[in-house]
Design an enzyme around this catalytic site. Sequence first.
Site, PDB file in Angstrom:
ATOM      1  N   CYS A 158       0.869  -1.179   0.000  1.00 50.28           N
ATOM      2  CA  CYS A 158       0.000   0.000   0.000  1.00 50.28           C
ATOM      3  C   CYS A 158       0.901   1.222   0.000  1.00 50.28           C
ATOM      4  CB  CYS A 158      -0.903   0.004   1.229  1.00 50.28           C
ATOM      5  SG  CYS A 158      -1.886   1.501   1.443  1.00 50.28           S
TER       6      CYS A 158
ATOM      7  N   CYS B 105      -0.756   3.373  -6.737  1.00 52.60           N
ATOM      8  CA  CYS B 105      -1.604   2.729  -5.733  1.00 52.60           C
ATOM      9  C   CYS B 105      -1.796   1.292  -6.179  1.00 52.60           C
ATOM     10  CB  CYS B 105      -2.956   3.445  -5.628  1.00 52.60           C
ATOM     11  SG  CYS B 105      -4.178   2.588  -4.592  1.00 52.60           S
TER      12      CYS B 105
END
Length: 270
Positions: free
Chosen positions: A73, A183
């Site tokens: 992440c 992302c």
Amino acid sequence: MSRPILVFDSGIGGLSVLQEIRKQLPGKDYCYLFDNARLPYGALEEQELIAGCVALVCELATRLDAAVVVIACNTASTLVLPALRQRLSMPIVGVVPAIKPAALLSQSKHIGLLATPATVKRAYTHDLIRRFAHDCRVELFGSAELVLMAERKAARERLDPVELGRVLQPIAATEIDVLVLGCTHFPLLRTELQDYLGNKVTLLDSGEAIANRVSHLLPAEAALSGEGPLLQAFHTSEALTQGLTTTLASHGFTTIERLPPGPMSSSRLD
């Protein structure tokens, strides 16, 4: 069960990283932990994000005696790695937006970074651009909507093409030739992104680079006999949709467990 590789993300996006690691280390056991009760991370205050992530990851990594922890992440990696490395003895691998390879790949020296608004704003991201893309014009695009679209796609729900076009139109209006997917959710939308932006834009993510790092830390083993590697998934929400459960099963997960919410992981900000 051997010492597993623990992959962590706020939602289902980290599966894009896990897939790349499994290509290089197919014989390992894997655990996938996603904190979907607090999704999206880009909307959380920094201290809340750090405290919740550290509590969750440390609890499960210790319980499983993980061999390596991968923070799949970008938003979390910019904040929680130092705290995790203080608490855990195993290697911790984070995600870095692929700014350096994008700058090297670009022919026009005009590239874009598509990430969550939090990642786009972080000083860490701007330092990467100064260090590795100083000879490029870099366009920054922040979107939390695409995170939720990726989650909906993973849950086998229909995506709204009008909503997708609204998010991607500012990118299509530029003349970039490389777009960094900053992302881990966004590679799940690779087909939709490429269809909208066209082949003039190369999409680049960090999945392979992360897999290379993990592979370096844990050299490949001989194929396992018997039932083969184990894949376990852990989530923090009250329940999963049938579509998301089906998606996890399609990735090979045979165990899906909800972690009891801790003092920080029980909160939610949509």
